[in-house]
Design a protein around this motif. Sequence first.
Motif, PDB file in Angstrom:
ATOM      1  N   GLU A 268      64.824 105.856  45.769  1.00 14.48           N
ATOM      2  CA  GLU A 268      64.935 105.251  44.441  1.00 14.48           C
ATOM      3  C   GLU A 268      65.078 106.322  43.365  1.00 14.48           C
ATOM      4  O   GLU A 268      65.739 106.114  42.362  1.00 14.48           O
ATOM      5  N   MET A 327      68.778 108.686  40.019  1.00 12.66           N
ATOM      6  CA  MET A 327      67.993 107.452  39.959  1.00 12.66           C
ATOM      7  C   MET A 327      68.863 106.262  40.326  1.00 12.66           C
ATOM      8  O   MET A 327      70.004 106.161  39.877  1.00 12.66           O
ATOM      9  N   ASP A 328      68.319 105.377  41.120  1.00 13.34           N
ATOM     10  CA  ASP A 328      69.003 104.114  41.376  1.00 13.34           C
ATOM     11  C   ASP A 328      69.001 103.270  40.110  1.00 13.34           C
ATOM     12  O   ASP A 328      67.980 103.198  39.407  1.00 13.34           O
ATOM     13  N   PHE A 331      66.239 100.804  40.212  1.00 15.36           N
ATOM     14  CA  PHE A 331      64.924 101.399  39.925  1.00 15.36           C
ATOM     15  C   PHE A 331      64.712 101.531  38.420  1.00 15.36           C
ATOM     16  O   PHE A 331      63.644 101.208  37.893  1.00 15.36           O
ATOM     17  N   LYS A 334      64.039  98.180  36.933  1.00 12.95           N
ATOM     18  CA  LYS A 334      62.686  97.694  37.253  1.00 12.95           C
ATOM     19  C   LYS A 334      61.614  98.417  36.437  1.00 12.95           C
ATOM     20  O   LYS A 334      60.715  97.785  35.874  1.00 12.95           O
ATOM     21  N   ALA A 384      58.472 105.621  42.419  1.00 12.29           N
ATOM     22  CA  ALA A 384      59.538 105.369  43.391  1.00 12.29           C
ATOM     23  C   ALA A 384      58.951 105.102  44.775  1.00 12.29           C
ATOM     24  O   ALA A 384      58.025 105.795  45.216  1.00 12.29           O
ATOM     25  N   GLN A 385      59.489 104.106  45.446  1.00 10.42           N
ATOM     26  CA  GLN A 385      59.045 103.809  46.808  1.00 10.42           C
ATOM     27  C   GLN A 385      59.478 104.888  47.787  1.00 10.42           C
ATOM     28  O   GLN A 385      58.779 105.175  48.757  1.00 10.42           O
TER      29      GLN A 385
END
Length: 478
Positions: A268, A327-328, A331, A334, A384-385
């Motif tokens: 992420e 960065m996504d 993400f 969110k 971040a996961q």
Amino acid sequence: MTDADNALIEKFNAHGQGHIFQFFPELNEIEKNALLEQIRDIDLAELEDLVEKYVKHDVPLDVDFRLMEPSAYVSHPENKPELASRWETAKMFGEEALRHGRVAAFTVAGGQGTRLGYDGPKGTFPVSPVSKATLFEVFAKKIGFAEKVYGAPVYWFIMTSIVNHEETVSFFKKNDFFGLEHHRVHFFSQGLMPAVDFDGKLILENKHQLVMTPDGHGGALRALNRSGAVKLMEELGIQVISYFQVDNPLVKVVDPYFIGFHLQQKAELSSKMIPKAYPHEKVGHFCDYKGKQMVVEYSDLPAEYQEQRDENGDLRFVAGSIAIHIMDVAFVKKLGADDSEMKLPFHKAVKKIPFVDENGTVQKPTEANGVKFEMFVFDAVPFAQRNELIETLREEDFSPVKNAEGVDSALTCKQHQLRMWAKWLKEVGVIVETDEAGIPTFDFEIDPLFASDSDSFKVAWNRLQAKPKIESGTILGV
């Protein structure tokens, strides 16, 4: 005055901030509306929480350093040649994303050139040795180069601030966006936070305006959402954002290797690191804590940890943060949404803040009298996961322009650019005269539209039928 205006005033009175209306009876309608409009966006609950944590009690970093471990990272193949094939595989993933237009560049550019002794947005500061190209021009040409190589658009998002937005946009228009398609360059301002005194009271800048300051580079995630940039990225099919700060002309604005590692690992948020040059170098430290990666500022990490060595005598906490991330978009959406349960923490900065006294006179304090609040982008890391951390070469990716002289100055940045280009030339068999530090003894330049890194330089150089002579004043590629 409307009922909504009166309710707003009552709300601030009820929260103990009624002093900001002390001059209200003597303001004209325009000034009254300006103050009301300014306070309308202030989140009083958030502000009171910040005052409680950082002004009244100064909550320390809640970390047990004994449980902290150095973050693992993917070494650069120049340091570990056995990883070369892994890097090439990552590059293929990154290039595929670039060819399909799934990557956007994002520059945090809210600062002024004050510390450089320069009057203007930092992005308009000239940095190249011969042509004196500005930071914005260097980045624009790197983006233009990527579009040419991959045959797909690279949209560019630029976060300004209230102090330099108009001047920045005007600068791009004046320079015809440095050859980029105008509609692919998007500007928006970062958010603002009110400053408070040591009692937690809002500070008036003048009779009808509060002191408001940018909310830090960590505010970029909120600004991307609030500005509509995230929504536009989704509509364009953009998957990942290449984040970098405006003061680093060496940065690889859309690095296919970096993008590829991020995508391969389904991360992420991914980051680049450089090994610290010495124990107390002023960079953040990538660390693992309770199963999460995080960045601990040099000012927060105790000296004993900064100096720790492993069994080989190398620095243990060696991974330095240089504010280069992937960065996504999902993400950012969110984490940066206003209704998100996840919030980046704020940090306080104690400052000397001009204010209006009880008589309506502007006072300039000689000592710190208030607190500003800001967020740091590296605080997004533990949210971040999945994270990926890769090593980059300092001499090819990081030389910020921060100071008028000394370390991280315009002079050191120029030297680092020249040294990097001399290295590229040496790799194709061209030797330029250098000093003991590898810095050429004369100024020349390799235009970013000619090559953006050593790989692309080799390709571009080998295509030249007539090889130019590299001498003082040469600009290769123009």
